[in-house]
Design a protein around this motif. Structure first.
Motif, PDB file in Angstrom:
ATOM      1  N   SER A 130       0.825  -1.217   0.000  1.00 56.35           N
ATOM      2  CA  SER A 130       0.000   0.000   0.000  1.00 56.35           C
ATOM      3  C   SER A 130       0.859   1.267   0.000  1.00 56.35           C
ATOM      4  O   SER A 130       0.376   2.342  -0.333  1.00 56.35           O
ATOM      5  CB  SER A 130      -0.955   0.006   1.194  1.00 56.35           C
ATOM      6  N   ASN A 137      -3.980   5.162  -3.842  1.00 55.91           N
ATOM      7  CA  ASN A 137      -5.401   5.477  -3.690  1.00 55.91           C
ATOM      8  C   ASN A 137      -6.302   4.252  -3.702  1.00 55.91           C
ATOM      9  O   ASN A 137      -7.508   4.373  -3.908  1.00 55.91           O
ATOM     10  CB  ASN A 137      -5.837   6.455  -4.786  1.00 55.91           C
ATOM     11  N   ILE A 138      -5.730   3.079  -3.477  1.00 51.72           N
ATOM     12  CA  ILE A 138      -6.511   1.847  -3.476  1.00 51.72           C
ATOM     13  C   ILE A 138      -6.712   1.414  -2.028  1.00 51.72           C
ATOM     14  O   ILE A 138      -5.754   1.358  -1.256  1.00 51.72           O
ATOM     15  CB  ILE A 138      -5.796   0.744  -4.300  1.00 51.72           C
ATOM     16  N   PRO A 139      -7.953   1.095  -1.636  1.00 53.08           N
ATOM     17  CA  PRO A 139      -8.202   0.684  -0.251  1.00 53.08           C
ATOM     18  C   PRO A 139      -7.439  -0.602   0.090  1.00 53.08           C
ATOM     19  O   PRO A 139      -7.216  -1.455  -0.769  1.00 53.08           O
ATOM     20  CB  PRO A 139      -9.714   0.441  -0.208  1.00 53.08           C
ATOM     21  N   LEU A 140      -7.073  -0.746   1.358  1.00 56.47           N
ATOM     22  CA  LEU A 140      -6.299  -1.901   1.818  1.00 56.47           C
ATOM     23  C   LEU A 140      -7.032  -3.214   1.554  1.00 56.47           C
ATOM     24  O   LEU A 140      -6.413  -4.223   1.205  1.00 56.47           O
ATOM     25  CB  LEU A 140      -5.985  -1.755   3.312  1.00 56.47           C
ATOM     26  N   GLN A 141      -8.355  -3.202   1.661  1.00 56.02           N
ATOM     27  CA  GLN A 141      -9.148  -4.407   1.405  1.00 56.02           C
ATOM     28  C   GLN A 141      -8.968  -4.874  -0.042  1.00 56.02           C
ATOM     29  O   GLN A 141      -8.815  -6.064  -0.306  1.00 56.02           O
ATOM     30  CB  GLN A 141     -10.624  -4.135   1.702  1.00 56.02           C
ATOM     31  N   GLU A 142      -8.966  -3.935  -0.984  1.00 58.51           N
ATOM     32  CA  GLU A 142      -8.776  -4.266  -2.404  1.00 58.51           C
ATOM     33  C   GLU A 142      -7.371  -4.812  -2.648  1.00 58.51           C
ATOM     34  O   GLU A 142      -7.188  -5.756  -3.421  1.00 58.51           O
ATOM     35  CB  GLU A 142      -9.027  -3.017  -3.254  1.00 58.51           C
TER      36      GLU A 142
END
Length: 196
Positions: A130, A137-142
Motif C-alpha cells: 500500500s 489510492n486503493i483501499p487496503l481491502q482491495e
C-alpha cells in the motif's frame, strides 16, 4: 527495377528506423545492490543514453540498506539532458508470498499447492504494497484481494491457522516434489535435444 520515388521512400524509411525514440520512462526489476552493466540492464540504459557506470553506482548506493538480491521494481525517468531519476518500489507480491510461504518456486500445475500462508501474512504484504505509488489510492481491502489472487495463481494456499510442525513436514514433501519435477523437465529437454 524500382522507381526513383520508391528508392527515396526506402531511404527515408531507413533514416526513420535508425532514429528510434525510446520513451522517457524505463521500467525494470533490478536486484538490490546488484545493478551492473551486464545485460539486460546495461543495453537498456545505453539505448537511452544513460551513463551506465553512474547509474549502477547511484542505484547500488540507494539500495545499500536492503538485503542484496531482493528484486526491486524500478522506474527510471530519463531527462532530455541525459540525466535520470530513480524511483524504487517494494518487491513484487510474488516475492513476498514465496518468502512468507518458505518456498522458492510456485506451482507448476494448477492442481498442486506450492505453499501455505495465513491471513495475517496477506494483511502484512498488503500493508507493505500500500506504500507503493501505484497503490496509493486503493483501499487496503482491495490490495488484500489482489494479494490473495496472486497467491492462488502461484499455487499458495491461504489458511486461517498454520501449525509450524505440520508446515515443516509439508515443506519437506514439497522439496521432494520440486526435485522430481525438475528431473522430469531435464529429461524432457534432453529428449527434445535428441530429436533435433
Amino acid at each position: 527495377m524500382a522507381s526513383k520515388g520508391a528508392r527515396r521512400g526506402m531511404k527515408s524509411a531507413r533514416k526513420m528506423m535508425d532514429k528510434i525514440k525510446h520513451p522517457p520512462l524505463l521500467k525494470v526489476i533490478i536486484p538490490a545492490c546488484q545493478a551492473a552493466a551486464a545485460p539486460p540492464l546495461g543495453p537498456q540504459l545505453g539505448q537511452r543514453g544513460i551513463q551506465i557506470a553512474a547509474f549502477c553506482k547511484e542505484f547500488n548506493e540507494k539500495t545499500a540498506d536492503i538485503k542484496p538480491g531482493t528484486p526491486l521494481p524500478t522506474r527510471i525517468t530519463v531527462n532530455p539532458d541525459r540525466t535520470f531519476s530513480i524511483v524504487t518500489h517494494s518487491p513484487p507480491v510474488t516475492y513476498f508470498l514465496k518468502m512468507a510461504a518458505g518456498t522458492k518456486k510456485g506451482a507448476m500445475s494448477g492442481q498442486e499447492t506450492a505453499g501455505k500462508i495465513t491471513l495475517k501474512h496477506v494483511y502484512e504484504i498488503a500493508k507493505i504494497k500500500s506504500e507503493d505509488p501505484p497503490f496509493e489510492n486503493i483501499p487496503l481491502q482491495e490490495i488484500c484481494k489482489r494479494v490473495i489472487g496472486t497467491a492462488h495463481s502461484c499455487g499458495i494456499e491461504i489458511v486461517r491457522k498454520l501449525e509450524s510442525e505440520d508446515y515443516a513436514q509439508f515443506l519437506i514433501q514439497r522439496k521432494e516434489i520440486v526435485a522430481q519435477q525438475q528431473e522430469e523437465l531435464k529429461q524432457q529437454r534432453e529428449a527434445k535435444m535428441l530429436r533435433l
